[in-house]
Design a protein around this motif. Structure first.
Motif, PDB file in Angstrom:
ATOM      1  N   GLY A 171       0.795  -1.222   0.000  1.00 60.48           N
ATOM      2  CA  GLY A 171       0.000   0.000   0.000  1.00 60.48           C
ATOM      3  C   GLY A 171       0.825   1.268   0.000  1.00 60.48           C
ATOM      4  N   ALA A 172       2.146   1.129   0.142  1.00 60.63           N
ATOM      5  CA  ALA A 172       2.997   2.323   0.181  1.00 60.63           C
ATOM      6  C   ALA A 172       2.887   3.143  -1.093  1.00 60.63           C
ATOM      7  N   GLU A 173       2.631   2.452  -2.205  1.00 59.61           N
ATOM      8  CA  GLU A 173       2.550   3.161  -3.489  1.00 59.61           C
ATOM      9  C   GLU A 173       1.353   4.106  -3.545  1.00 59.61           C
ATOM     10  N   ALA A 218       0.546   9.489  -0.670  1.00 56.29           N
ATOM     11  CA  ALA A 218       0.842  10.682  -1.467  1.00 56.29           C
ATOM     12  C   ALA A 218       2.278  11.141  -1.282  1.00 56.29           C
ATOM     13  N   ARG A 219       2.822  10.988  -0.059  1.00 52.05           N
ATOM     14  CA  ARG A 219       4.208  11.402   0.192  1.00 52.05           C
ATOM     15  C   ARG A 219       5.178  10.528  -0.604  1.00 52.05           C
ATOM     16  N   VAL A 220       4.889   9.231  -0.660  1.00 56.12           N
ATOM     17  CA  VAL A 220       5.755   8.304  -1.395  1.00 56.12           C
ATOM     18  C   VAL A 220       5.669   8.571  -2.889  1.00 56.12           C
ATOM     19  N   ARG A 221       4.473   8.868  -3.383  1.00 55.78           N
ATOM     20  CA  ARG A 221       4.328   9.189  -4.812  1.00 55.78           C
ATOM     21  C   ARG A 221       5.146  10.431  -5.163  1.00 55.78           C
ATOM     22  N   LYS A 222       5.161  11.397  -4.261  1.00 56.61           N
ATOM     23  CA  LYS A 222       5.953  12.610  -4.508  1.00 56.61           C
ATOM     24  C   LYS A 222       7.447  12.299  -4.454  1.00 56.61           C
ATOM     25  N   LEU A 223       7.855  11.381  -3.570  1.00 58.19           N
ATOM     26  CA  LEU A 223       9.252  10.965  -3.518  1.00 58.19           C
ATOM     27  C   LEU A 223       9.665  10.328  -4.842  1.00 58.19           C
TER      28      LEU A 223
END
Length: 264
Positions: free
Chosen positions: A229-231, A234-239
């Motif tokens: 679910g990390a994908e 929103a923060r991970v998507r921005k990373l």
């Protein structure tokens, strides 16, 4: 030569030791990484993430186990240091369910020597140091096979072990060590198979110093990894967007000059 001081100069003092609980600040993203090149590459993403309202906190490790353990335990949001074969083997061995989120770069594995100038010069009975984990050990054996030094029972097995060597004409003698410690024995062995992040950290230039090295077709891509679910975070998507940016690509190409290759 890519000097350790130069490579680490872009990693600021705020890189934190790997300890403590996960920060609950909604717009803070914690990422576990090894120092070179991962933390340096992440630093290039910091200003881009700041513009998106995300504060990046990098926690630096010098091993390949704790970054996964702490992400699995939700002490850290994601990590960035490993290949998918390593991740798959880690999940199998530890019962974890970590998943690759995005591919970022390739670090070609290389074989190095203080004693010899070429692979052909290796003598009979030469000592060879390689990683003792299944993924990196198998990767090293595939590279030795590519160099014509050995032949494996299954020539394409990424998890081959020493027991799978069926032809060893030079009667190579192997020392299996933790990946991070292999550079330390470089002066004690005839050949050392070293992961590029540790090679760079030891002041080696893979492009110039390696006697044998993986090519650009290497399947061992380094990923951002997280819990299931990390994908969707929103923060991970921005990373990921920041790591896949033109600025980051230019930094990798300019700084590592072929020793690290963008995979996006």
């Amino acid at each position: 030569m890519l000097h350790r001081r130069l490579l680490l100069s872009s990693v600021p003092a705020l890189l934190l030791a790997a300890c403590g609980a996960k920060d609950s600040t909604p717009n803070r993203l914690t990422v576990a990484a090894t120092a070179v090149p991962h933390a340096a590459i992440l630093e290039q993403a910091r200003p881009l993430l700041a513009k998106e309202g995300v504060t990046l906190e990098v926690r630096v490790f010098n091993d390949y186990v704790q970054p996964n353990v702490q992400v699995d335990q939700a002490q850290i949001d994601v990590n960035y240091f490993q290949t998918k074969p390593y991740l798959d083997e880690f999940n199998r061995a530890h019962g974890t369910r970590l998943v690759p989120v995005a591919a970022v770069h390739v670090e070609p594995l290389g074989g190095y020597s203080r004693r010899w100038k070429s692979i052909a010069a290796l003598p009979a009975g030469a000592s060879v140091a390689l990683s003792n984990d299944a993924s990196n050990g198998g990767r090293a054996l595939l590279l030795l096979q590519q160099a014509g030094l050995i032949r494996l029972r299954n020539p394409a097995d990424p998890l081959a072990t020493l027991r799978d060597i069926v032809v060893n004409p030079k009667r190579l003698q192997f020392r299996e060590l933790e990946a991070a410690t292999v550079p330390r024995v470089l002066g004690e062995v005839d050949l050392a198979l070293i992961n590029t992040n540790y090679a760079l950290d030891a002041g080696l230039n893979p492009v110039r110093d390696a006697l044998v090295i993986e090519d650009r077709k290497s399947p061992y891509v380094n990923y951002v990894v997280g819990r299931p679910g990390a994908e969707k975070d929103a923060r991970v998507r921005k990373l990921v967007a920041a790591l896949h940016s033109a600025q980051t690509r230019a930094f990798i190409q300019r700084t590592y000059n072929g020793a690290v290759l963008p995979a996006f």
